[in-house]
Write a protein that holds these residues in place. Structure first.
Motif, PDB file in Angstrom:
ATOM      1  N   LYS A   8      -9.793  18.634 -14.270  1.00 17.95           N
ATOM      2  CA  LYS A   8      -8.689  18.860 -13.038  1.00 17.95           C
ATOM      3  C   LYS A   8      -9.338  19.224 -11.865  1.00 17.95           C
ATOM      4  CE  LYS A   8      -4.805  21.000 -15.529  1.00 17.95           C
ATOM      5  NZ  LYS A   8      -4.014  21.967 -15.667  1.00 17.95           N
ATOM      6  N   SER A  12      -9.446  16.702  -8.557  1.00 22.70           N
ATOM      7  CA  SER A  12      -8.866  16.979  -7.150  1.00 22.70           C
ATOM      8  C   SER A  12      -9.804  16.769  -6.193  1.00 22.70           C
ATOM      9  CB  SER A  12      -8.552  18.376  -7.203  1.00 22.70           C
ATOM     10  OG  SER A  12      -7.334  18.534  -8.268  1.00 22.70           O
ATOM     11  N   LEU A  41      -2.859  15.639 -13.120  1.00 16.97           N
ATOM     12  CA  LEU A  41      -3.066  16.830 -13.552  1.00 16.97           C
ATOM     13  C   LEU A  41      -2.053  16.999 -14.753  1.00 16.97           C
ATOM     14  CD1 LEU A  41      -3.276  19.188 -10.558  1.00 16.97           C
ATOM     15  CD2 LEU A  41      -5.022  17.981 -11.625  1.00 16.97           C
TER      16      LEU A  41
END
Ligand SMILES: [Zn+2]
Length: 101
Positions: A8, A12, A41
């Protein structure tokens, strides 16, 4: 940090680099990338492999919608090389993982 959390974070950060380079957003993400981030996500949270998750590139499920999959590939291609300089530890983890499949 477990595998899903690492992915994640990596995603990002890649998205952030991509958005600044391609969409010229100076801080944060544009609306489109924000949506992409949210989607990614959620996909990771729902990944049925959990800690055994293979690198997404090698995954057989392809849980992304086709158009978002194309977008994700673009993000990786553009942001990937920059990760090595900006986030060497995350980038290395990613590369090592890709290597062993
Ligand atoms: Zn963007």
């Amino acid at each position: 940090m477990n595998r899903i959390e690492t992915e994640k974070l990596t995603f990002s950060k890649m998205l952030r680099i991509y958005c600044r380079k391609v969409h010229k957003i100076q801080s944060g993400l544009c609306i489109k990338c924000e949506k992409m981030n949210e989607y990614a996500l959620i996909r990771l949270d729902k990944c049925p492999f959990g800690e055994e998750k293979p690198n997404c590139k090698h995954c057989k499920i392809h849980c992304y919608k086709p158009d978002l999959r194309v977008e994700a590939k673009r993000i990786m291609r553009i942001a990937g090389p920059h990760m090595i300089y900006r986030h060497p530890v995350l980038a290395m983890k990613h590369i090592l993982k890709s290597g062993k499949r």
